[in-house]
Write a protein that holds these residues in place. Structure first.
Motif, PDB file in Angstrom:
ATOM      1  N   ALA A 114       0.855  -1.190   0.000  1.00  0.00           N
ATOM      2  CA  ALA A 114       0.000   0.000   0.000  1.00  0.00           C
ATOM      3  C   ALA A 114       0.886   1.232   0.000  1.00  0.00           C
ATOM      4  CB  ALA A 114      -0.912  -0.011   1.226  1.00  0.00           C
ATOM      5  N   ALA A 115       1.068   1.817  -1.181  1.00  0.00           N
ATOM      6  CA  ALA A 115       1.954   2.967  -1.357  1.00  0.00           C
ATOM      7  C   ALA A 115       1.191   4.263  -1.554  1.00  0.00           C
ATOM      8  CB  ALA A 115       2.888   2.730  -2.544  1.00  0.00           C
ATOM      9  N   THR A 116      -0.133   4.195  -1.533  1.00  0.00           N
ATOM     10  CA  THR A 116      -0.998   5.366  -1.529  1.00  0.00           C
ATOM     11  C   THR A 116      -1.847   5.281  -0.252  1.00  0.00           C
ATOM     12  OG1 THR A 116      -2.677   4.188  -2.817  1.00  0.00           O
ATOM     13  CG2 THR A 116      -1.085   5.533  -4.047  1.00  0.00           C
ATOM     14  N   PRO A 117      -2.543   6.345   0.139  1.00  0.00           N
ATOM     15  CA  PRO A 117      -3.236   6.323   1.428  1.00  0.00           C
ATOM     16  C   PRO A 117      -4.280   5.210   1.555  1.00  0.00           C
ATOM     17  CG  PRO A 117      -3.027   8.568   0.621  1.00  0.00           C
ATOM     18  CD  PRO A 117      -2.582   7.683  -0.499  1.00  0.00           C
ATOM     19  N   GLY A 123      -3.847 -13.057   1.251  1.00  0.00           N
ATOM     20  CA  GLY A 123      -2.604 -12.324   1.017  1.00  0.00           C
ATOM     21  C   GLY A 123      -2.222 -11.444   2.188  1.00  0.00           C
ATOM     22  N   THR A 124      -1.115 -10.735   2.012  1.00  0.00           N
ATOM     23  CA  THR A 124      -0.572  -9.847   3.043  1.00  0.00           C
ATOM     24  C   THR A 124      -0.540  -8.420   2.525  1.00  0.00           C
ATOM     25  OG1 THR A 124       0.843 -11.638   3.842  1.00  0.00           O
ATOM     26  CG2 THR A 124       1.384  -9.405   4.573  1.00  0.00           C
ATOM     27  N   VAL A 125      -1.011  -7.491   3.352  1.00  0.00           N
ATOM     28  CA  VAL A 125      -0.936  -6.068   3.030  1.00  0.00           C
ATOM     29  C   VAL A 125       0.260  -5.470   3.752  1.00  0.00           C
ATOM     30  CG1 VAL A 125      -2.059  -3.813   3.244  1.00  0.00           C
ATOM     31  CG2 VAL A 125      -3.415  -5.833   2.641  1.00  0.00           C
ATOM     32  N   HIS A 126       1.195  -4.921   2.990  1.00  0.00           N
ATOM     33  CA  HIS A 126       2.364  -4.234   3.531  1.00  0.00           C
ATOM     34  C   HIS A 126       2.110  -2.735   3.424  1.00  0.00           C
ATOM     35  CE1 HIS A 126       5.094  -7.839   3.538  1.00  0.00           C
ATOM     36  NE2 HIS A 126       4.137  -8.256   2.716  1.00  0.00           N
ATOM     37  N   LEU A 127       2.345  -2.016   4.503  1.00  0.00           N
ATOM     38  CA  LEU A 127       2.012  -0.601   4.561  1.00  0.00           C
ATOM     39  C   LEU A 127       3.259   0.255   4.417  1.00  0.00           C
ATOM     40  CD1 LEU A 127      -0.443  -0.853   7.578  1.00  0.00           C
ATOM     41  CD2 LEU A 127      -1.058  -0.650   5.163  1.00  0.00           C
ATOM     42  N   LEU A 128       3.230   1.148   3.445  1.00  0.00           N
ATOM     43  CA  LEU A 128       4.307   2.118   3.251  1.00  0.00           C
ATOM     44  C   LEU A 128       3.808   3.456   3.794  1.00  0.00           C
ATOM     45  CD1 LEU A 128       7.175   2.251   1.990  1.00  0.00           C
ATOM     46  CD2 LEU A 128       6.094   3.115  -0.093  1.00  0.00           C
ATOM     47  N   ASP A 129       4.435   3.926   4.849  1.00  0.00           N
ATOM     48  CA  ASP A 129       3.944   5.122   5.529  1.00  0.00           C
ATOM     49  C   ASP A 129       4.046   6.360   4.656  1.00  0.00           C
ATOM     50  OD1 ASP A 129       3.023   6.631   7.826  1.00  0.00           O
ATOM     51  OD2 ASP A 129       5.072   7.366   7.991  1.00  0.00           O
ATOM     52  N   ARG A 130       5.090   6.450   3.858  1.00  0.00           N
ATOM     53  CA  ARG A 130       5.296   7.630   3.017  1.00  0.00           C
ATOM     54  C   ARG A 130       6.042   7.188   1.761  1.00  0.00           C
ATOM     55  NH1 ARG A 130       6.051  13.341   4.462  1.00  0.00           N
ATOM     56  NH2 ARG A 130       5.641  12.665   6.581  1.00  0.00           N
ATOM     57  N   GLY A 176      12.350   4.288  -0.817  1.00  0.00           N
ATOM     58  CA  GLY A 176      11.629   3.518   0.181  1.00  0.00           C
ATOM     59  C   GLY A 176      10.747   2.453  -0.433  1.00  0.00           C
ATOM     60  N   PHE A 177      10.087   2.793  -1.533  1.00  0.00           N
ATOM     61  CA  PHE A 177       9.248   1.832  -2.238  1.00  0.00           C
ATOM     62  C   PHE A 177      10.085   0.660  -2.744  1.00  0.00           C
ATOM     63  CE2 PHE A 177       7.523   0.141  -6.182  1.00  0.00           C
ATOM     64  CZ  PHE A 177       6.200  -0.104  -5.872  1.00  0.00           C
ATOM     65  N   LEU A 178      11.193   0.965  -3.392  1.00  0.00           N
ATOM     66  CA  LEU A 178      12.037  -0.086  -3.970  1.00  0.00           C
ATOM     67  C   LEU A 178      12.636  -0.969  -2.883  1.00  0.00           C
ATOM     68  CD1 LEU A 178      13.752   2.145  -6.667  1.00  0.00           C
ATOM     69  CD2 LEU A 178      12.106   0.296  -7.118  1.00  0.00           C
ATOM     70  N   GLN A 179      13.024  -0.387  -1.780  1.00  0.00           N
ATOM     71  CA  GLN A 179      13.555  -1.177  -0.671  1.00  0.00           C
ATOM     72  C   GLN A 179      12.502  -2.140  -0.138  1.00  0.00           C
ATOM     73  OE1 GLN A 179      15.121   1.509   2.275  1.00  0.00           O
ATOM     74  NE2 GLN A 179      16.516   2.497   0.825  1.00  0.00           N
TER      75      GLN A 179
END
Length: 552
Positions: A217-220, A237-244, A249-252
């Motif tokens: 999740a790379a958007t809000p 499945g699994t939801v991974h949360l990207l805070d910002r 950060g996305f690629l990592q």
């Protein structure tokens, strides 16, 4: 004798029932991973957290169909709060994380919100400002703050093991999504259970999910990414949360967690393509990159396909008919059929999609009409706005405001927004055509934004929520040319359009170029030197609604 219809017997499912089915089916699997892998929750742990939150809401006196507004960030506590509101049958109203205080305050009053949840510390200051207005009975915070009630602390000792009763009804309202207020006061878009269940089932049936779903999740989660949480869970499945979002950060995250699918807006994809870090990370696990909010510029889409492979699929919807009006599959992102790169795909099963003229008649194939939709995906209407609801549903169709054409194979091509059309020398000129008369680099980018502002009657200036859309240089030059005879549409009215005089002499392309002062004229732009890809209406909306300093 035919049996009579039985609405109770044949009523549909609810979001609450779908979430429970996922919790029970995949109890021991990993459901949520917080930013950087800091917090990891199984389906059972998430369900227990949701049960505790529901019991806390009940202890405060909240009841089914009370409205709860959430100012969220991308972390597990926010996701649990949103799911808990669905399980209890509360009316969930997300507040845009970049919305203005005035707009958010209006929403709290308009929706008669009973409880406001603030994710701190990110939104602590805004939460305090809203709390001080005393607009809602309950202010709850996801963590300690100097105001309100700490929801996490208050719910921590409550029973999470025992299932709560699911009292949600199929005809309940699930969500009121506000339009953002970029073109006026926000409108509350009412979605009953039917709408969101339909979208979830269409996602499951028609999107090309990988065998193992690890969704980033790379958007809000309060907006676009939130629409994919349930469908990820229904597949275990699994939801991974990207805070910002940042490209690095996305690629990592993709490399570290072996992410298989995500949703991005085009500006985010452009940021990835322009990042030197793209070649430094292993992103081979990606199988499906959904993108939406605007079609990608075809040249950039070709670049993305070359760098990341055939993993892209486009989704098209709008707040009034979310996410699943149409879909352009991965295999349709075909470099041997370059015209498809400008399409938003074909309408999905379950939707009726027609292109209609001003008299609600279907236009011939290949001609431009307003894209209109019928079906269970469509909203119930605008909250407290019967006249605007009637206008949106004129002729018993949802009028999206998007102008489009359809080819013989059923592919839809968005041309423009209806309000961006300019009448020039007897031609209907769409701002995408104006953009195609602009240079592809440098000043062209500024002028494309200016063209967008001219089309909607703006002055090219900044404004927007919180002044986030910086002033567009070049707009003044476009709007303050001597007046011609042409006229442009503006909210149903007609205004004079700069530099349209004589545009009818050279056909549609000349009309578009004349809007910008005429090809080859002093200060004009030679269309022979241009190859600028079209930018859709929603790209400008994104400039208002996304803080690009954090998304670039």
């Amino acid at each position: 004798m035919h049996p009579a219809s039985n609405p109770t017997l044949h009523q549909g499912s609810t979001f609450a029932e779908l979430y429970r089915s996922a919790f029970k089916a995949f109890a021991t699997r990993e459901a949520l991973v917080g930013n950087g892998g800091g917090m990891r929750m199984t389906y059972r742990e998430l369900e227990q957290q949701c049960h505790r939150l529901v019991r806390c809401f009940q202890s405060l006196g909240l009841r089914r169909q009370d409205d709860i507004a959430v100012l969220a960030t991308n972390r597990p506590e926010s996701v649990a709060t949103i799911i808990a509101s669905h399980l209890m049958g509360l009316v969930y109203t997300p507040l845009h994380p970049l919305g203005s205080e005035e707009d958010q305050a209006f929403i709290l009053v308009d929706a008669k919100v009973k409880a406001l949840v603030i994710d701190v510390p990110r939104h602590a200051e805004r939460g305090l400002a809203l709390a001080q207005r005393q607009l809602v009975p309950h202010v709850l915070t996801l963590g300690p703050a100097g105001y309100g009630t700490d929801l996490l602390a208050a719910s921590s000792g409550l029973d999470g093991d025992t299932d709560i009763a699911l009292d949600v009804q199929p005809d309940d309202i699930l969500k009121i999504a506000y339009s953002g207020g970029t073109t006026g006061q926000s409108k509350g878009i009412v979605h009953h259970q039917r709408t969101v269940v339909t979208s979830a089932l269409q996602q499951l049936a028609c999107w090309e999910w990988p065998e193992e779903v690890r969704f980033l999740a790379a958007t809000p989660v309060s907006h676009a990414a939130g629409a994919m949480i349930l469908t990820t869970f229904l597949q275990g499945g699994t939801v991974h949360l990207l805070d910002r979002f940042t490209p690095g950060g996305f690629l990592q995250a993709v490399a570290a967690e072996r992410i298989t699918t995500t949703f991005l807006v085009p500006t985010q994809i452009y940021g990835l393509l322009d990042s030197p870090e793209l070649s430094e990370h292993d992103v081979a696990s990606l199988r499906l990159v959904l993108y939406g909010a605007a079609p990608m510029a075809p040249a950039r889409l070709r670049q993305a396909l070359g760098r990341l492979g055939p993993v892209f699929a486009q989704v098209y919807g709008q707040a009034e008919a979310p996410m699943t009006i149409s879909y352009l599959r991965r295999d349709e992102h075909d470099l041997d059929r370059p015209e498809l790169l400008g399409s938003c795909g074909r309408s999905l099963p379950g939707n009726q999609v027609r292109l209609l003229d001003a008299d609600h008649r279907e236009v011939p194939m290949g001609e431009i009409g307003e894209l209109c939709v019928r079906g269970p995906l469509v909203m119930s209407g605008y909250l407290n706005r019967p006249e605007e609801t009637a206008k949106a549903f004129a002729g018993d169709w949802l009028h999206t405001g998007d102008m489009a054409r359809r080819d013989a194979d059923g592919y839809l091509y968005l041309v423009d927004r209806a309000k961006d059309m300019i009448i020039s020398g007897g031609f209907n000129v769409y701002s995408s055509e104006v953009e195609n008369c602009l240079p592809g680099r440098g000043a062209g980018r500024r002028h494309r934004r200016a063209a967008r502002e001219v089309g909607r009657g703006g002055d090219g200036g900044g404004g927007g929520e919180g002044g986030r859309l910086r002033r567009c240089r070049g707009a003044d030059r476009l709007r303050h040319r001597p007046q011609g005879r042409g006229a442009g549409a503006q909210g149903g009215g007609v205004r004079q359009c700069p530099a349209a005089d004589g545009a009818g002499q050279g056909g549609q392309e000349d009309a578009a170029c004349q809007v910008l002062g005429g090809a080859g004229s002093a200060g004009g732009i030679d269309r022979r030197e241009t190859a600028a890809p079209s930018i859709t209406h929603l790209d400008v909306t994104l400039l208002y609604t996304l803080d690009l300093s954090t998304y670039e």
